[in-house]
Design a protein around this motif. Structure first.
Motif, PDB file in Angstrom:
ATOM      1  N   ASN A 144       0.869  -1.183   0.000  1.00  0.00           N
ATOM      2  CA  ASN A 144       0.000   0.000   0.000  1.00  0.00           C
ATOM      3  C   ASN A 144       0.902   1.228   0.000  1.00  0.00           C
ATOM      4  O   ASN A 144       1.441   1.611   1.028  1.00  0.00           O
ATOM      5  N   THR A 145       1.073   1.813  -1.168  1.00  0.00           N
ATOM      6  CA  THR A 145       2.211   2.707  -1.421  1.00  0.00           C
ATOM      7  C   THR A 145       1.915   4.192  -1.262  1.00  0.00           C
ATOM      8  O   THR A 145       0.766   4.628  -1.295  1.00  0.00           O
ATOM      9  N   CYS A 146       2.980   4.951  -1.132  1.00  0.00           N
ATOM     10  CA  CYS A 146       2.923   6.410  -0.977  1.00  0.00           C
ATOM     11  C   CYS A 146       3.676   7.092  -2.111  1.00  0.00           C
ATOM     12  O   CYS A 146       4.749   6.645  -2.502  1.00  0.00           O
ATOM     13  N   HIS A 147       3.112   8.170  -2.622  1.00  0.00           N
ATOM     14  CA  HIS A 147       3.706   8.845  -3.784  1.00  0.00           C
ATOM     15  C   HIS A 147       4.146  10.260  -3.469  1.00  0.00           C
ATOM     16  O   HIS A 147       4.497  11.032  -4.355  1.00  0.00           O
ATOM     17  N   ILE A 148       4.157  10.607  -2.182  1.00  0.00           N
ATOM     18  CA  ILE A 148       4.290  12.033  -1.847  1.00  0.00           C
ATOM     19  C   ILE A 148       5.666  12.585  -2.156  1.00  0.00           C
ATOM     20  O   ILE A 148       5.804  13.730  -2.536  1.00  0.00           O
TER      21      ILE A 148
END
Ligand code: 5AD
Ligand code: SF4
Length: 436
Positions: A48-52
């Protein structure tokens, strides 16, 4: 070929909203008869990934690579979250090792996607459907941690020029009042003593003419709920009612995470923040007027395109003026598709490093001072997890400081005397085993 998974593991990166989504995905998979496992050999792994910030996609590919086992096999792999939303089918083009790509507004469809993947087909869903995922997700788990997250608002319409969230999470949407109150009840019944209301712009929450402070008041009436928090807020949505709630609602913790991002009005303008340093500081005045001990947290970006030495000094200056209990600071990272990524005068990495170091030193100094000031006082702690040594437990103070104690059980709300303080935690001596 059928590879129907029996066990699963969800690994979440990034913000608290992702932690929440990860829990909801886990509950959904459990409701489908799959069994949760922490073991490396889970049949299905959801990243469950983060792109920030920086190299988000690259990190995902290396995580995916690491899922290959020694014998050459691998689990079913789902990439969820904001990288899935931003990259979409590109992920399937780049690697054969991902079966499912599912965005943050579509993960209620995981069971169908898993069934498709189990038959050896690639599955993709990055829709932002009109009907909310919340309407079809199963009820909350029967047992939850003492401090629980509850998403009440998602998405962002503010379009700060550096930020991907409006693109990955979509437009601002508030969940309906009843759905939130029902979920809060379920969480409290399942053992939650603290609820943190989550939203990308949580204080923009609005439903049928009611605002976040109305919701907070309603939740405060639940007898078994001891503490309420909310995050992240935007300065432009800081209504009087919410400020007043910090005076009127005992269960609302004295903590405000209110990012200002920069201390330079010129940079704030280029960031499209639509508030000034002055208007930001006035909000803190209002909050401190009703709740003098309120702890202020924030987010900062250094090295936004065009940021001069003078602009950066202005950031140090506003940090001085604010006096943080804690704050997060980041180097600016150009996000593909955002306006700032193509602005002139991108800042050199070594300049960013230097600025970040100076800012973080100041923040650590303030955080340490804030913690030291609590030594010798009596307060409460909600015990949330085991500590490093046997018998130790770690709880949180009302101001979100970690407190290490030697007795009690997870879920207890205790009374403690603060005996010592460091930059990241306090040591407490238990004076009462049940503070409430
Ligand atoms: N580069 C660096 N930091 C960013 N943030 C958001 N976008 C970027 C970016 N492109 C930071 C902001 C925000 C926090 C969640 O992450 O400070 O408040
Ligand atoms: Fe990451 Fe932002 Fe998405 Fe949260 S909302 S997962 S921090 S990109």
């Amino acid at each position: 070929m059928n590879r129907s998974p029996k066990t699963y593991r969800v690994k979440s990166f990034g913000c608290q909203m992702n932690v929440y989504d990860g829990e909801r995905m886990a509950e959904l998979l459990t409701s489908q008869g799959l069994e949760a496992t922490d073991a490396e050999d889970a049949d299905l792994v959801v990243l469950n990934t983060c792109h920030i910030r920086e190299k988000a996609a690259e990190k995902v590919y290396s995580e995916v690579g690491r899922l290959r086992r020694e014998d050459g096999t691998r689990p079913l792999v789902a990439v969820a979250g904001c990288v899935a939303q931003a990259e979409g089918a590109e992920i399937h083009r780049r690697t054969k090792d991902v079966d499912i790509v599912v965005g943050p507004q579509a993960y209620h469809r995981l069971p169908e996607l898993v069934a498709k993947a189990a038959q050896g087909k690639r599955a993709l869903d990055t829709d932002m459907p009109a009907a909310s995922k919340f309407e079809v997700l199963p009820g909350r788990a029967r047992q939850v941690r003492p401090s629980a997250f509850l998403t009440v608002q998602e998405g962002c319409d503010k379009f700060c020029t550096y930020c991907v969230v409006p693109y990955t999470r979509g437009a601002e949407v508030s969940r309906p009042w009843n759905a939130i109150v029902d979920e809060a009840k379920a969480l409290v019944d399942a053992g939650a003593r603290e609820i943190t209301l989550l939203g990308q712009n949580v204080n923009a929450w609005e439903h049928d003419g009611r605002y976040l402070h109305d919701l907070i008041e309603a939740l405060a009436a639940m007898p078994d709920l001891a503490r309420i928090r909310y995050t992240t807020s935007h300065p432009n949505d800081m209504r009087d009612g919410l400020i007043a709630a910090h005076r009127d609602v005992d269960k609302l913790m004295p903590f405000l995470h209110l990012p200002v991002q920069s201390g330079s009005d010129r940079i704030l303008k280029a960031m499209n923040r639509s508030h000034s340093t002055e208007s930001y500081l006035r909000i803190l005045d209002r909050a401190r007027a009703v709740r003098p001990d309120i702890a202020i947290s924030g987010d900062y970006i250094v090295g936004f395109p065009g940021e001069t030495d003078e602009d950066f000094e202005a950031t140090l200056d506003i940090v001085w003026k604010i006096g943080h209990a804690q704050a997060f600071s980041f180097k600016y990272s150009p996000r593909p598709g955002t306006p700032a990524a193509t602005m002139p005068d991108q800042i050199a990495p070594d300049v960013m490093d230097e600025r970040l170091k100076r800012l973080q030193a100041l923040i650590v100094e303030q955080q340490t001072a804030f913690n030291k000031a609590t030594v010798g006082t009596r307060t409460t702690a909600l015990l949330e997890r085991p500590g490093r040594h046997p018998g130790q437990l770690i709880g949180k103070s009302p101001w979100l400081q970690s407190i290490v104690v030697d007795e009690g059980a997870i879920g207890d709300l205790i009374e403690v005397d603060i005996a010592a303080a460091g930059p990241n935690s306090l040591t407490g001596v238990v004076t009462r085993k049940q503070a409430a």
